[in-house]
Design a protein around this motif. Structure first.
Motif, PDB file in Angstrom:
ATOM      1  N   ASP A   1       0.889  -1.125  -0.127  1.00 24.48           N
ATOM      2  CA  ASP A   1      -0.040   0.026   0.148  1.00 24.48           C
ATOM      3  C   ASP A   1       0.945   1.247   0.004  1.00 24.48           C
ATOM      4  N   PRO A   2       0.882   2.054  -0.965  1.00 23.49           N
ATOM      5  CA  PRO A   2       1.699   3.388  -1.346  1.00 23.49           C
ATOM      6  C   PRO A   2       1.590   4.390  -0.296  1.00 23.49           C
ATOM      7  N   PHE A   3       0.226   4.341   0.513  1.00 23.16           N
ATOM      8  CA  PHE A   3       0.039   5.315   1.406  1.00 23.16           C
ATOM      9  C   PHE A   3       0.841   4.757   2.748  1.00 23.16           C
ATOM     10  N   LYS A   4       1.188   3.507   3.197  1.00 23.43           N
ATOM     11  CA  LYS A   4       1.665   3.219   3.960  1.00 23.43           C
ATOM     12  C   LYS A   4       3.125   2.718   3.850  1.00 23.43           C
ATOM     13  N   ASP A   5       3.875   2.421   2.881  1.00 25.47           N
ATOM     14  CA  ASP A   5       4.889   2.244   2.585  1.00 25.47           C
ATOM     15  C   ASP A   5       5.626   2.970   1.245  1.00 25.47           C
ATOM     16  N   ALA A   6       6.550   3.909   1.811  1.00 24.49           N
ATOM     17  CA  ALA A   6       7.020   4.745   1.036  1.00 24.49           C
ATOM     18  C   ALA A   6       8.094   4.139  -0.070  1.00 24.49           C
ATOM     19  N   ASP A   7       8.288   3.015   0.088  1.00 23.46           N
ATOM     20  CA  ASP A   7       9.320   2.299  -0.949  1.00 23.46           C
ATOM     21  C   ASP A   7       8.469   1.409  -1.656  1.00 23.46           C
ATOM     22  N   ALA A   8       7.161   1.470  -1.761  1.00 22.75           N
ATOM     23  CA  ALA A   8       6.468   0.566  -2.484  1.00 22.75           C
ATOM     24  C   ALA A   8       6.777   0.976  -4.123  1.00 22.75           C
ATOM     25  N   THR A   9       6.693   0.167  -5.015  1.00 25.65           N
ATOM     26  CA  THR A   9       6.953   0.385  -6.470  1.00 25.65           C
ATOM     27  C   THR A   9       5.626  -0.058  -7.248  1.00 25.65           C
ATOM     28  N   ARG A  10       5.374   0.394  -8.196  1.00 25.07           N
ATOM     29  CA  ARG A  10       4.126   0.528  -9.115  1.00 25.07           C
ATOM     30  C   ARG A  10       4.480  -0.866  -9.992  1.00 25.07           C
ATOM     31  N   TYR A  11       3.692  -1.958 -10.447  1.00 25.27           N
ATOM     32  CA  TYR A  11       3.651  -2.862 -11.406  1.00 25.27           C
ATOM     33  C   TYR A  11       2.963  -2.162 -12.630  1.00 25.27           C
ATOM     34  N   THR A  12       3.556  -2.554 -13.706  1.00 31.11           N
ATOM     35  CA  THR A  12       3.022  -2.111 -15.056  1.00 31.11           C
ATOM     36  C   THR A  12       2.099  -3.091 -15.576  1.00 31.11           C
ATOM     37  N   GLN A  13       2.290  -4.297 -15.120  1.00 29.00           N
ATOM     38  CA  GLN A  13       1.234  -5.459 -15.198  1.00 29.00           C
ATOM     39  C   GLN A  13       1.454  -6.506 -14.373  1.00 29.00           C
ATOM     40  N   LEU A  14       0.468  -7.173 -13.996  1.00 31.78           N
ATOM     41  CA  LEU A  14       0.769  -8.470 -13.251  1.00 31.78           C
ATOM     42  C   LEU A  14      -0.494  -9.220 -13.484  1.00 31.78           C
ATOM     43  N   SER A  15      -0.250 -10.743 -13.081  1.00 33.22           N
ATOM     44  CA  SER A  15      -1.303 -11.598 -13.320  1.00 33.22           C
ATOM     45  C   SER A  15      -2.366 -11.711 -11.886  1.00 33.22           C
ATOM     46  N   PHE A  16      -3.363 -11.985 -12.136  1.00 34.15           N
ATOM     47  CA  PHE A  16      -4.419 -12.358 -10.984  1.00 34.15           C
ATOM     48  C   PHE A  16      -3.947 -13.150 -10.164  1.00 34.15           C
ATOM     49  N   ASP A  17      -3.244 -14.271 -10.431  1.00 31.35           N
ATOM     50  CA  ASP A  17      -2.508 -15.226  -9.467  1.00 31.35           C
ATOM     51  C   ASP A  17      -1.558 -14.330  -8.665  1.00 31.35           C
ATOM     52  N   GLU A  18      -0.725 -13.544  -9.244  1.00 33.13           N
ATOM     53  CA  GLU A  18       0.528 -12.977  -8.522  1.00 33.13           C
ATOM     54  C   GLU A  18      -0.357 -12.080  -7.618  1.00 33.13           C
ATOM     55  N   ALA A  19      -1.402 -11.261  -7.869  1.00 33.24           N
ATOM     56  CA  ALA A  19      -1.744 -10.160  -7.275  1.00 33.24           C
ATOM     57  C   ALA A  19      -2.896 -11.015  -6.032  1.00 33.24           C
ATOM     58  N   ILE A  20      -3.187 -12.344  -6.127  1.00 37.54           N
ATOM     59  CA  ILE A  20      -3.969 -12.662  -5.042  1.00 37.54           C
ATOM     60  C   ILE A  20      -2.975 -13.592  -4.123  1.00 37.54           C
ATOM     61  N   SER A  21      -1.907 -14.071  -4.625  1.00 40.57           N
ATOM     62  CA  SER A  21      -0.842 -14.742  -3.814  1.00 40.57           C
ATOM     63  C   SER A  21       0.104 -13.762  -2.788  1.00 40.57           C
ATOM     64  N   ARG A  22       0.087 -12.518  -3.482  1.00 39.41           N
ATOM     65  CA  ARG A  22       0.913 -11.307  -2.852  1.00 39.41           C
ATOM     66  C   ARG A  22      -0.090 -10.570  -1.908  1.00 39.41           C
ATOM     67  N   ASN A  23      -1.243 -11.027  -1.893  1.00 45.98           N
ATOM     68  CA  ASN A  23      -2.144 -10.463  -0.969  1.00 45.98           C
ATOM     69  C   ASN A  23      -2.078  -8.602  -1.195  1.00 45.98           C
ATOM     70  N   LEU A  24      -2.032  -8.323  -2.406  1.00 49.09           N
ATOM     71  CA  LEU A  24      -1.975  -6.671  -2.707  1.00 49.09           C
ATOM     72  C   LEU A  24      -3.431  -6.282  -2.570  1.00 49.09           C
ATOM     73  N   GLY A  25      -3.438  -5.131  -1.389  1.00 49.69           N
ATOM     74  CA  GLY A  25      -4.791  -5.003  -1.099  1.00 49.69           C
ATOM     75  C   GLY A  25      -5.537  -4.017  -2.076  1.00 49.69           C
ATOM     76  N   ILE A  26      -5.383  -3.898  -3.280  1.00 52.76           N
ATOM     77  CA  ILE A  26      -5.908  -2.774  -3.851  1.00 52.76           C
ATOM     78  C   ILE A  26      -7.528  -3.275  -4.220  1.00 52.76           C
ATOM     79  N   MET A  27      -7.655  -4.765  -4.327  1.00 52.89           N
ATOM     80  CA  MET A  27      -8.874  -5.084  -4.655  1.00 52.89           C
ATOM     81  C   MET A  27      -9.074  -6.553  -3.853  1.00 52.89           C
ATOM     82  N   ASP A  28     -10.258  -7.080  -3.121  1.00 52.00           N
ATOM     83  CA  ASP A  28     -10.288  -8.062  -2.433  1.00 52.00           C
ATOM     84  C   ASP A  28     -10.187  -9.148  -3.541  1.00 52.00           C
ATOM     85  N   ALA A  29      -9.954 -10.331  -2.766  1.00 47.48           N
ATOM     86  CA  ALA A  29      -9.526 -11.746  -3.232  1.00 47.48           C
ATOM     87  C   ALA A  29     -10.799 -12.227  -4.096  1.00 47.48           C
ATOM     88  N   THR A  30     -11.939 -12.037  -3.646  1.00 48.38           N
ATOM     89  CA  THR A  30     -13.193 -12.362  -4.363  1.00 48.38           C
ATOM     90  C   THR A  30     -13.417 -11.849  -5.569  1.00 48.38           C
TER      91      THR A  30
END
Ligand code: ADP
Ligand code: UDP
Length: 240
Positions: free
Chosen positions: A173-202
């Motif tokens: 979460d870039p609001f909480k971690d100043a070192d966070a970097t942005r992905y240009t693209q990533l797969s749903f599996d990556e987003a889910i397994s890395r628990n990236l809080g931008i959207m819920d897993a459902t």
């Protein structure tokens, strides 16, 4: 001069409730909503069919402070009603700016808005009207992100565009971690397994299963929606 063709014919735009707040701490900021409607109007003018799922977090969230001690389902129904208020405000602003908007609710409140009926929604889209889906999925324990995935799949949208305060999906979460970097693209599996809080897993899982790509982009950045629709590199693409 010939104008470039848009990359998508039909989109499902997810607007978070908080996006409507602008710099206010609560509720709906008029200038912000008008600016969003202008951005939506520009993409309808290039011939894109637009459906919107609107959140409610600027008014009420089932899991937030105001609901402490409440039954979760009751709080969630309040959250869904909050999205109906936002939908009415958004549709009103659209009508004022010359768009034709139709609000469809997942919960029956007939005197206020028409119920969601899929063929009717498809008809409105074909007619060039903007359809605003209110009341999320109509079920507690879900989010409007999941509603965006669900309605996006139902109406055959080519992409879910998640407009939010950040300009993409970050490693944290870039609001909480100043070192966070942005992905240009990533797969749903990556987003889910890395628990990236931008959207819920459902929501992610539904989009993955339906092969419905999601693009996360900034609603604050002027013109970003049009650039996304024209296929320009903006935000983060999450793909199946
Ligand atoms: N990995 C991440 N990348 C980007 N944003 C993230 C990430 N994890 C959490 N977030 C948060 O998710 C929010 C975007 O989700 P959104 O649904 O618009 O907000 P909210 O859930 O607060 O209504 C961002 O404002 C950001 O703070
Ligand atoms: O299908 C749904 C969609 C929404 N909500 C409730 O409505 C609130 C507002 O939606 P959301 O948090 O997704 O809004 P946003 O974050 O986009 O502003 C949620 O917290 C839930 O309480 C729900 O119960 N079911």
């Amino acid at each position: 001069m010939t104008q470039a063709a848009p990359a998508h014919k039909r989109i499902l735009l997810k607007l978070s409730g908080e996006a409507l707040m602008g710099d206010d701490s609560f509720g709906i900021n008029r200038a912000t909503i008008e600016r969003m409607v202008e951005e939506i109007a520009t993409v309808t003018r290039v011939g894109v069919q637009v459906a919107v799922v609107i959140g409610g977090g600027n008014i009420f969230r089932g899991v937030a402070g105001g609901s402490v001690g409440m039954d979760r389902a009751t709080a969630d129904y309040m959250g869904m009603l909050a999205t109906v208020m936002n939908a009415l405000a958004l549709a009103d602003a659209m009508d004022k700016q010359g768009l034709t908007a139709r609000v469809m609710s997942a919960i029956a409140i007939e005197q206020v808005v028409e119920p969601y009926v899929r063929p009717k929604a498809l008809q409105y889209l074909e007619e060039g009207k903007v359809v605003v889906f209110a009341a999320g999925t109509g079920n507690p324990f879900f989010t409007t992100d999941t509603a965006a995935a669900l309605r996006g799949a139902e109406i055959g949208a080519e992409v879910v565009l998640k407009a939010t305060k950040v300009d993409g999906v970050y490693t944290a979460d870039p609001f909480k971690d100043a070192d966070a970097t942005r992905y240009t693209q990533l797969s749903f599996d990556e987003a889910i397994s890395r628990n990236l809080g931008i959207m819920d897993a459902t929501a992610f899982a539904l989009c993955r299963d339906q092969k419905l790509p999601v693009r996360v982009f900034s609603i604050v950045k002027h013109g970003a929606l049009l650039r996304v629709v024209m296929g320009e590199d903006e935000g983060t693409l999450v793909y199946a």
